[in-house]
Design a protein around this motif. Structure first.
Motif, PDB file in Angstrom:
ATOM      1  N   VAL A  88       0.839  -1.203   0.000  1.00 29.00           N
ATOM      2  CA  VAL A  88       0.000   0.000   0.000  1.00 29.00           C
ATOM      3  C   VAL A  88       0.871   1.248   0.000  1.00 29.00           C
ATOM      4  CG1 VAL A  88      -1.739   1.319   1.268  1.00 29.00           C
ATOM      5  CG2 VAL A  88      -1.920  -1.186   1.110  1.00 29.00           C
TER       6      VAL A  88
ATOM      7  N   ASN B 204       2.700   2.251   5.886  1.00 31.37           N
ATOM      8  CA  ASN B 204       1.530   1.513   6.361  1.00 31.37           C
ATOM      9  C   ASN B 204       1.967   0.311   7.185  1.00 31.37           C
ATOM     10  OD1 ASN B 204       0.799   2.882   3.685  1.00 31.37           O
ATOM     11  ND2 ASN B 204      -1.188   2.449   4.592  1.00 31.37           N
TER      12      ASN B 204
ATOM     13  N   SER C 262      -3.336   1.838  -2.105  1.00 27.07           N
ATOM     14  CA  SER C 262      -4.513   1.287  -1.427  1.00 27.07           C
ATOM     15  C   SER C 262      -4.518  -0.229  -1.576  1.00 27.07           C
ATOM     16  CB  SER C 262      -5.812   1.855  -2.022  1.00 27.07           C
ATOM     17  OG  SER C 262      -6.012   1.362  -3.338  1.00 27.07           O
ATOM     18  N   THR C 263      -5.290  -0.878  -0.720  1.00 30.07           N
ATOM     19  CA  THR C 263      -5.396  -2.336  -0.784  1.00 30.07           C
ATOM     20  C   THR C 263      -5.942  -2.782  -2.130  1.00 30.07           C
ATOM     21  OG1 THR C 263      -5.775  -2.449   1.608  1.00 30.07           O
ATOM     22  CG2 THR C 263      -6.438  -4.360   0.308  1.00 30.07           C
TER      23      THR C 263
ATOM     24  N   THR D  46      -0.864  -7.136   2.214  1.00 32.01           N
ATOM     25  CA  THR D  46      -1.883  -6.335   2.904  1.00 32.01           C
ATOM     26  C   THR D  46      -2.053  -6.880   4.315  1.00 32.01           C
ATOM     27  OG1 THR D  46      -3.752  -7.755   2.300  1.00 32.01           O
ATOM     28  CG2 THR D  46      -3.187  -5.994   0.758  1.00 32.01           C
TER      29      THR D  46
ATOM     30  N   SER E  13      -7.780  -6.147   6.013  1.00 33.93           N
ATOM     31  CA  SER E  13      -8.043  -5.328   4.819  1.00 33.93           C
ATOM     32  C   SER E  13      -8.499  -6.215   3.665  1.00 33.93           C
ATOM     33  CB  SER E  13      -6.783  -4.558   4.410  1.00 33.93           C
ATOM     34  OG  SER E  13      -6.406  -3.651   5.407  1.00 33.93           O
TER      35      SER E  13
END
Length: 282
Positions: A139, A143, A169-170, A187, A191
């Motif tokens: 991501v 994070n 983003s995931t 991830t 998520s």
């Protein structure tokens, strides 16, 4: 008569001075700030966190105001500088703030988290050490899923070197793997379950990190212990009602328990953050 008038004037002067003086209850007037990690747009964070902040202020009599950010780097810099009284941060960022400011973790969700590395179901890779020299999508560099999975791959059994890409983003991580831009993706397990319920069947997990405690709600040591305790108690009591549990779920503090630094977050002392910061896409 002179003494009577003189006494009256003195009394009047004293009353005027008392009126002019500020209120002598600084604890009631003080406003405490709560900084929340910018993992969503500020408008969304304000909507999600406002009910909790309003409830805490009403329940405890402690005035708390949200402090929101557009960029993670700015949020982290403020946390490390102790610019906020209360803090809600991912475990890795909390640890970095703890190193500088000794923020005290008060409450966290009882739901543990872990990182995972996945590939497409038709991928030839079955073990993470087969990804040596390959591209793995994350991501972002800071994070928590990125930090714990990269740490695991660089230090665990069968540690490997690999290329990184940061997708933002995931969902973008998953798309990168599906279209072949990345050989694997990383991830949080939560998520994957929450953000990609339909896409999960397209992937196969080949590495899972150890489980660890999620984001803490923490207080700076300058916050009086009495204030820390009433805020902690109010957060825990929210789990006693349906409305309270809804508020907690929205900010990812569901099934709250008291947090403890040694038990929950000392793991990050093992992480070589400098080495991770040097990992850049090629």
């Amino acid at each position: 008569m002179f003494h009577l008038k003189n006494g009256f004037y003195c009394l009047t002067l004293l009353l005027l001075l008392l009126i002019a003086l500020p209120c002598s209850s600084p604890a009631a007037e003080r406003v405490y700030t709560l900084a929340v990690v910018p993992n969503l747009p500020a408008v969304t964070l304000h909507k999600n966190w406002r009910p909790l902040v309003e409830h805490l202020s009403k329940e405890t009599g402690v005035r708390i105001e949200l402090k929101l950010y557009d960029k993670i780097n700015t949020f982290l810099a403020d946390a490390q500088a102790g610019q906020t009284d209360f803090l809600y941060a991912p475990p890795n960022m909390y640890f970095l703030a703890y190193q500088r400011q000794k923020y005290i973790p008060l409450v966290r969700s009882s739901h543990m988290i872990r990182g995972q590395v996945f590939v497409r179901k038709d991928s030839p890779y079955t073990k993470v050490n087969e990804l040596k020299g390959k591209t793995i999508a994350f991501v972002g560099p800071k994070n928590v899923c990125s930090v714990i999975t990269r740490h695991s791959m660089l230090t665990g059994q069968g540690a490997i070197d690999y290329n990184v890409s940061f997708s933002g983003s995931t969902i973008n991580v998953a798309k990168s793997v599906l279209v072949g831009k990345a050989d694997a993706g990383a991830t949080l397990d939560t998520s994957m379950m929450n953000d990609l319920p339909e896409m999960r069947k397209e992937f196969r997990v080949i590495l899972e990190t150890e489980r660890m405690a999620p984001h803490p709600f923490a207080a700076h040591p300058r916050v009086p212990k009495q204030v820390q305790e009433v805020v902690t108690a109010a957060l825990l009591r929210l789990d006693e009602s349906d409305q309270g549990r809804k508020i907690l779920d929205t900010v990812k503090l569901s099934k709250p328990i008291r947090a403890d630094y040694n038990r929950d977050y000392s793991f990050f002392a093992k992480v070589d953050f400098e080495r991770l910061d040097k990992q850049q896409p090629k």
